[in-house]
Write an enzyme that holds these catalytic residues in place. Structure first.
Site, PDB file in Angstrom:
ATOM      1  N   ASP A 127       0.828  -1.209   0.000  1.00 27.79           N
ATOM      2  CA  ASP A 127       0.000   0.000   0.000  1.00 27.79           C
ATOM      3  C   ASP A 127       0.862   1.258   0.000  1.00 27.79           C
ATOM      4  O   ASP A 127       0.923   1.994   0.986  1.00 27.79           O
ATOM      5  CB  ASP A 127      -0.940  -0.012   1.205  1.00 27.79           C
ATOM      6  CG  ASP A 127      -1.993   1.090   1.120  1.00 27.79           C
ATOM      7  OD1 ASP A 127      -2.161   1.672   0.030  1.00 27.79           O
ATOM      8  OD2 ASP A 127      -2.640   1.363   2.150  1.00 27.79           O
ATOM      9  N   GLU A 128       1.511   1.491  -1.126  1.00 28.97           N
ATOM     10  CA  GLU A 128       2.286   2.713  -1.331  1.00 28.97           C
ATOM     11  C   GLU A 128       1.856   3.376  -2.629  1.00 28.97           C
ATOM     12  O   GLU A 128       1.310   2.733  -3.518  1.00 28.97           O
ATOM     13  CB  GLU A 128       3.778   2.388  -1.417  1.00 28.97           C
ATOM     14  CG  GLU A 128       4.346   1.728  -0.181  1.00 28.97           C
ATOM     15  CD  GLU A 128       5.827   1.448  -0.358  1.00 28.97           C
ATOM     16  OE1 GLU A 128       6.631   2.313   0.024  1.00 28.97           O
ATOM     17  OE2 GLU A 128       6.157   0.365  -0.888  1.00 28.97           O
ATOM     18  N   TYR A 129       2.132   4.677  -2.710  1.00 30.18           N
ATOM     19  CA  TYR A 129       1.938   5.451  -3.945  1.00 30.18           C
ATOM     20  C   TYR A 129       0.493   5.516  -4.419  1.00 30.18           C
ATOM     21  O   TYR A 129       0.225   5.863  -5.566  1.00 30.18           O
ATOM     22  CB  TYR A 129       2.830   4.912  -5.077  1.00 30.18           C
ATOM     23  CG  TYR A 129       4.269   4.769  -4.664  1.00 30.18           C
ATOM     24  CD1 TYR A 129       5.037   5.887  -4.326  1.00 30.18           C
ATOM     25  CD2 TYR A 129       4.866   3.520  -4.572  1.00 30.18           C
ATOM     26  CE1 TYR A 129       6.359   5.757  -3.926  1.00 30.18           C
ATOM     27  CE2 TYR A 129       6.193   3.384  -4.176  1.00 30.18           C
ATOM     28  CZ  TYR A 129       6.924   4.507  -3.858  1.00 30.18           C
ATOM     29  OH  TYR A 129       8.225   4.370  -3.463  1.00 30.18           O
TER      30      TYR A 129
END
Length: 310
Positions: free
Chosen positions: A170-172
């Site tokens: 769960d990045e960017y």
């Protein structure tokens, strides 16, 4: 903030390619593609599971299968992760969808030469899914139905390409872009619950970062036990993921081949064994002969040097 950036190669081309995405992902349930049968005697080893993320924008998945142990011939790596598919956002339909850039699609469209050889050696191959700056993420599905729709796209991809599981990173996401919502408490719980129901015998892992990683419980349901693995996202450091899984499923150690010194990598491997953890995470495996670097790790994890076979 992370201590070492993951050094992802992201270009403007990804945004331009979004128009060519498979909107809605798989549109029908697909029949599972047959995976190669592993050779069990050659892959058996005692010790933690070593995981290798591969940046397929630049490197080949086949690099994961080039390392074995001098003692016994087992694979150094037990899990290979295709990095990375994306969760994108369709502004006209106001919904998230699974997206493969050209490099990820090349790997998936050529599973017989890019993935089956690894699986034939007993290496599990997972698909990592990552935000793409469009506002769509695992933590902001507006309803249980929306989360279930995306979960079906993920499980259909696993079935279609004969993969071994899904990794959540769960990045960017950049929550809020394109009018999307902010993270909520129910989204990731609904998503993981649906995905586990769709693929009860496949792997699900958590790269322990972002809003989703801190939202594992909702309405009396905690999805921690639905994960097979969780790992520390900060390369070159030690950090126990904050999820209720046994030590055998956790990697507090995380290293980046391009940024973590060999002494630090070996020290983290030694600590993994001494403190009884069952996973060791590596990132950014490339086509360079890394057997000397890896031997410092494998001596601690498995009591053996690593061997590189081009």
């Amino acid at each position: 903030m992370r201590i070492f950036d993951r050094s992802r190669v992201r270009t403007a081309a990804l945004a331009l390619l979004a128009a060519a995405a498979l909107v809605g992902g798989a549109t029908a349930t697909t029949q599972a593609a047959p995976a190669a049968t592993p050779a069990p005697s050659a892959t058996a080893k005692k010790g933690p599971t070593s995981v290798a993320y591969v940046e397929v924008n630049n490197e080949s998945m086949l690099n994961v299968g080039k390392y074995t142990l001098a003692n016994g011939g087992g694979n150094v790596f037990g899990v290979a992760v295709v990095f990375a598919a994306n969760i994108n956002y369709d502004t006209s339909k106001k919904s998230a969808y699974l997206y493969f850039n050209d490099n990820v699609r090349r790997v998936l469209d050529n599973v017989q030469t890019q993935i089956r050889p690894l699986q034939a050696k007993g290496i599990k191959v997972m698909l990592s899914v990552l935000g793409n700056h469009q506002g769509a993420g695992f933590a902001n599905f507006p309803s249980q139905a929306a989360a279930a729709t995306f979960a079906r796209q993920l499980s259909d991809a696993v079935a279609k390409y004969g993969l071994d599981g899904i990794d959540f990173d769960d990045e960017y996401a950049e929550y809020g872009n394109n009018g999307t919502g902010q993270p909520n408490s129910s989204s990731f719980v609904h998503l993981v619950t649906a995905l586990r129901a769709n693929m009860p015998d496949k792997l699900i892992s958590l790269y322990n970062i972002g809003p989703a990683a801190s939202r594992l419980s909702y309405g009396g349901v905690n999805v921690s036990s639905k994960f097979n693995y969780a790992w520390n996202p900060y390369y070159g450091t030690w950090g126990v993921p904050s999820i209720a899984l046994p030590k055998s499923a956790l990697s507090p150690a995380a290293i980046d081949f391009a940024a973590t010194s060999s002494s630090t990598a070996a020290g983290l491997a030694k600590r993994t064994v001494s403190e009884g953890y069952g996973v060791y995470l590596t990132y950014n495996l490339d086509g360079t002969d890394r057997h000397t670097y890896l031997s410092g790790i494998t001596r601690e994890l498995y009591g053996s040097d690593a061997v590189y076979t081009p």
